[in-house]
Enzyme design. Structure first.
Site: not given
Ligand code: G6Q
Length: 545
Positions: A209, A215, A270-271, A356, A507
């Protein structure tokens, strides 16, 4: 910010507390004996999913009080606000609109005065066109070879959903192609995923995103080097890399043409993103039609959640039962056991979705909560789990409510296996609820000295979730069921289920430690004595000091 009355001061909460005292000593055996129709009454159905919640430690009154609690907490109004696109993620001032990702073409939902539905469908159309071209061989690698391998690089919400969905829907996937997932910054993940693959036949989907995640960006750079070193030309990136992101600028900076980028929006958490462009690897695997079927399944459950009365609303009932065990019985954890090996990553997916979202310690008013919030979620597929940890659920000292998920039709032609699988699921729910008494054991000839060890008290609650078969549509409905279940819990606990501030600190600290581990000269360390000693030991063993 919401600084109204505390949850524990609401009328329904007080009534539930008193009610718990009344019924906590009543066993499931008694409840079933008192009401022979219980197994047919405590059930609900919606969007192709059947829920039997009769083996829970509840009475009709419990349900009435739980629904009252939901109403007192404003579940219906808050649900409607989410569907309308209001900014219910208060701490990030964002709308929460994953439900807009699966509305049919022609619907209309506006965020900041813009109808987002045409944007959603424009991305689905572009994804579909791209997926078709890769799958039928019109999109070729830079040497003219067909794409045989797709590697999704992403982590957290940009990984767990895609991997879970790929494994769940593998029977409908393009078998001539390989799908792999790289998430961990542990180099072993990348090395293993690319083992034996021809770069000329490999497509990387960089899913992030933000396009800044340590990573993912580390793995993406490693992937680019792996590809360019092997194919000997930088231009290879254009036909072997696509991006899924909200951050066009960073995608361009990385060297991916934004024509090969599939976007989504800040109102998709994200989730909650596996049905957005983050699902591109899923679509490449199962094809656009199956992906759209999955979206239809999500939407069917959204409609059920939006319109069904709370008394027969699957996600609301499941969410309220979680509150019942978490807050009144003091259950710390919940198990989720899919009786479908294709769903083997579903518990991991739900861990992120639930933990989360609802692992929060302040309410929407910023006040520390004086009640428990999200439980620990864990699980493994049955029947494997029966041969490992079920012992503790049956006879251990902890109360662990479980969701057992099964399907009436198998995807494999080995139907006799399927009857054995499902017999086990039904039997476990029965055994957990009713157990075995000393008298029954003695009647069956159990030697006296063994009897105490063999007694199963029962009274262990389960939800049994049953659907016809694990199709793309069912998967969509199942995921949406849990999304809205988590939402319901979050509304009762009055927390922000859509932020995740707790993951930031680690982080930041890692960013400080990275140069201390890799620098050539021994660093001046200013951590606590434990962290300092660990860093020194690490450097020494790596021969750096
Ligand atoms: C989900 C979180 C988290 C996120 C990751 C990857 O709700 O926000 O798990 O999806 O940290 O983030 P990016 O998609 O920005 O790489």
């Amino acid at each position: 910010m919401n600084d109204g009355p505390r949850l524990t001061e609401t009328q329904a909460w007080q009534a539930l507390k008193a009610h718990y005292e009344e019924i906590s000593g009543t066993s499931l055996r008694q409840l079933f004996a008192e009401d022979p129709t219980r197994g047919e009454r405590f059930c609900a159905e919606g969007a192709g999913i059947f829920l039997d919640y009769s083996k829970n430690r509840i009475t009709a009154k419990t349900l009435i009080l739980l629904v009252q609690l939901a109403r007192e907490c404003g579940l219906e109004a808050r649900r409607d606000a989410m569907f309308r696109g209001e900014k219910i993620n208060l701490t990030e001032n964002r709308a929460v609109l994953h439900t807009a990702l699966r509305v049919p073409r022609g619907a209309s939902i506006s965020v900041d005065g813009r109808d987002v539905v045409p944007d959603v469908h424009a991305v689905i159309d572009r994804m579909s066109d791209f997926a078709d071209r890769v799958r039928d061989g019109r999109w070729l690698g830079c040497t003219g070879k067909r794409i045989k391998n797709v590697i999704n690089i992403g982590i957290g919400g940009s990984y767990l959903g895609p991997e879970m969905a790929y494994l769940a829907l593998r029977p409908s996937s393009q078998r001539a192609m390989n799908f792999r997932f790289v998430s961990n910054v542990d180099g072993a993940d990348f090395t293993e995923a690319t083992q034996g693959l021809d770069p000329a036949e490999t497509l990387f989907v960089i899913s992030s995103k933000t396009f800044t995640t340590l990573e993912t960006m580390t793995n993406a750079r490693t992937a680019r080097k792996w590809l360019v070193d092997s194919l000997g030309r930088e231009e290879a990136v254009a036909s072997h890399f696509v991006a899924v992101s909200t951050n066009g600028e960073k995608v361009r900076e990385f060297g991916i043409d934004t024509a090969n980028m599939f976007g989504f929006w800040d109102w998709v958490g994200g989730r909650y993103s596996m049905d957005s462009a983050i699902g591109l690897s899923t679509m490449l695997a199962v094809g656009p039609e199956n992906f759209k079927e999955m979206l239809a399944g999500f939407h069917a459950m959204d409609e059920h959640f939006r319109t069904a009365p709370l008394e027969s609303n699957l996600p609301a009932i499941m969410g309220l039962l979680t509150v019942w065990y978490n807050n009144f019985f003091g259950a710390q954890t919940m198990g989720v056991m899919p009786y479908a090996s294709c769903l083997k990553r579903f518990p991991a997916y739900l861990q992120q979705l639930q933990m989360e979202s609802n692992g929060k310690h302040v309410d929407l008013g910023g006040r520390f909560v004086d009640y428990e919030t999200g439980p620990i979620i864990w699980g493994e597929p049955g029947t494997d789990a029966q041969h490992s940890f079920y012992q503790l659920i049956h006879q251990g000292t902890k109360l662990i409510p479980c969701d057992l998920i099964g399907f009436c039709r198998p995807l494999s032609p080995l139907d006799h296996h399927h009857d054995l699988l499902m017999a086990n699921m039904f039997a476990q729910a029965e055994a957990l609820a009713f157990g075995k008494t000393a008298a029954e054991l003695t009647g069956e000839g159990s030697p006296d000295f063994q009897t105490p060890f063999r007694i199963c008290e029962g009274n262990r609650p389960t939800n049994v979730i049953l659907a016809e078969s694990l199709t793309p549509k069912t998967l969509g409905s199942l995921v949406a069921l849990y999304e809205h279940n988590v939402f319901t819990q979050g509304i009762v606990w009055n927390i922000d289920s859509f932020d995740q501030w707790g993951v930031e600190l680690g982080k930041v600290l890692a960013g400080r430690i990275i140069p201390e581990l890799s620098g050539a000269a021994a660093p001046q360390l200013g951590h606590d004595s434990s962290t300092n000693a660990l860093i020194r030991r690490y450097r020494r063993l790596k021969g750096r000091d």
